[in-house]
Design an enzyme around this catalytic site. Structure first.
Site, PDB file in Angstrom:
ATOM      1  CG  ASN A 174      -1.896  -1.167   1.190  1.00 44.35           C
ATOM      2  OD1 ASN A 174      -2.378  -1.543   0.118  1.00 44.35           O
ATOM      3  ND2 ASN A 174      -2.125  -1.771   2.330  1.00 44.35           N
ATOM      4  NE  ARG A 175       2.298   3.352  -5.196  1.00 40.48           N
ATOM      5  CZ  ARG A 175       2.343   2.209  -5.877  1.00 40.48           C
ATOM      6  NH1 ARG A 175       2.794   1.108  -5.310  1.00 40.48           N
ATOM      7  NH2 ARG A 175       1.940   2.169  -7.132  1.00 40.48           N
ATOM      8  CG  LEU A 176       1.373   2.425   4.041  1.00 42.22           C
ATOM      9  CD1 LEU A 176       0.446   1.706   5.016  1.00 42.22           C
ATOM     10  CD2 LEU A 176       1.390   3.927   4.340  1.00 42.22           C
ATOM     11  CG  HIS A 177       7.203   2.418  -0.268  1.00 38.80           C
ATOM     12  ND1 HIS A 177       6.764   1.182  -0.703  1.00 38.80           N
ATOM     13  CD2 HIS A 177       6.688   3.327  -1.128  1.00 38.80           C
ATOM     14  CE1 HIS A 177       6.023   1.348  -1.793  1.00 38.80           C
ATOM     15  NE2 HIS A 177       5.956   2.642  -2.069  1.00 38.80           N
TER      16      HIS A 177
END
Ligand SMILES: Cc1cc2nc3c(=O)[nH]c(=O)nc-3n(C[C@H](O)[C@H](O)[C@H](O)COP(=O)(O)O)c2cc1C
Length: 196
Positions: A174-177
């Protein structure tokens, strides 16, 4: 990388990622290098990084190339490495110093003869009227050094990027890198986490 306990210094972190990269990525040492003119006009290209020690990251090139000319006037660089297979990115910012002649020679001597002759033959990044012009320069170099070792040209050598910061980026759902950045701070490294 252990997100909760990053290595004390970014070079050992990069060494670890490289070792993991070698297992799955064909050429993990492939790096995009950006240089800039003194008035800040950027240019970028791929180079291979060839060494990593406790001070910096080295690559080798023709010092009269576009990048070499830009580095002579402005030592600031940015570099990016991306390993798709591992979902990882490394961003490096800093300044370069030239490697010593001995260091450049040691790497030069490890190169295949054909690459050495090509370095003599190519006025890197200068316009050529046609391909045959390059072939003629190669033939000249072959003749000039026939039967002898090809010496290190004075216009060829290495640069060591001395990083002011290195960021380690890891892909997450979820792009929560995860982004962990090392910043040079009073001779050591400050470690901080950045929002994705
Ligand atoms: C995979 C790959 C690796 C490369 N490695 C180097 C390198 O280590 N050194 C180098 O001078 N050029 C290397 N090149 C060529 C550069 O990308 C570039 O074309 C050349 O250095 C001239 O760039 P400049 O005009 O900005 O100086 C490589 C290109 C590719 C695609």
């Amino acid at each position: 990388m252990d997100e909760l306990e990053p290595a004390d210094d970014p070079f050992s972190q990069l060494e670890t990622w490289l070792a993991e990269g070698r297992a799955v990525v064909p050429h993990p040492e492939t790096m995009t290098l950006a240089t800039a003119t003194p008035d800040g006009r950027p240019s970028a290209r791929i180079v291979l990084f060839r060494g990593l020690d406790g001070h910096g990251i080295t690559f080798f090139t023709n010092r009269t190339s576009r990048k070499g000319e830009e580095l002579r006037l402005n030592p600031r660089v940015a570099a990016v490495i991306h390993w798709w297979e591992l979902g990882r990115q490394v961003r490096i910012e800093g300044e370069v110093e030239e490697t010593s002649a001995d260091e450049s020679r040691a790497y030069w001597e490890s190169r295949p003869r054909g690459s050495q002759l090509a370095a003599w033959a190519s006025r890197q990044s200068r316009p050529l009227s046609r391909r045959e012009e390059l072939d003629a320069h190669v033939a000249e170099a072959e003749e000039r050094f026939a039967g002898n070792e090809v010496p290190l040209p004075s216009f060829w050598g290495g640069y060591r990027i001395l990083p002011g910061s290195i960021e380690f980026w890891t892909h997450r759902e979820n792009r929560l890198h995860d982004r962990i950045r090392y910043v040079r701070d009073r001779g050591g490294w400050r470690v901080e986490r950045l929002a994705p």
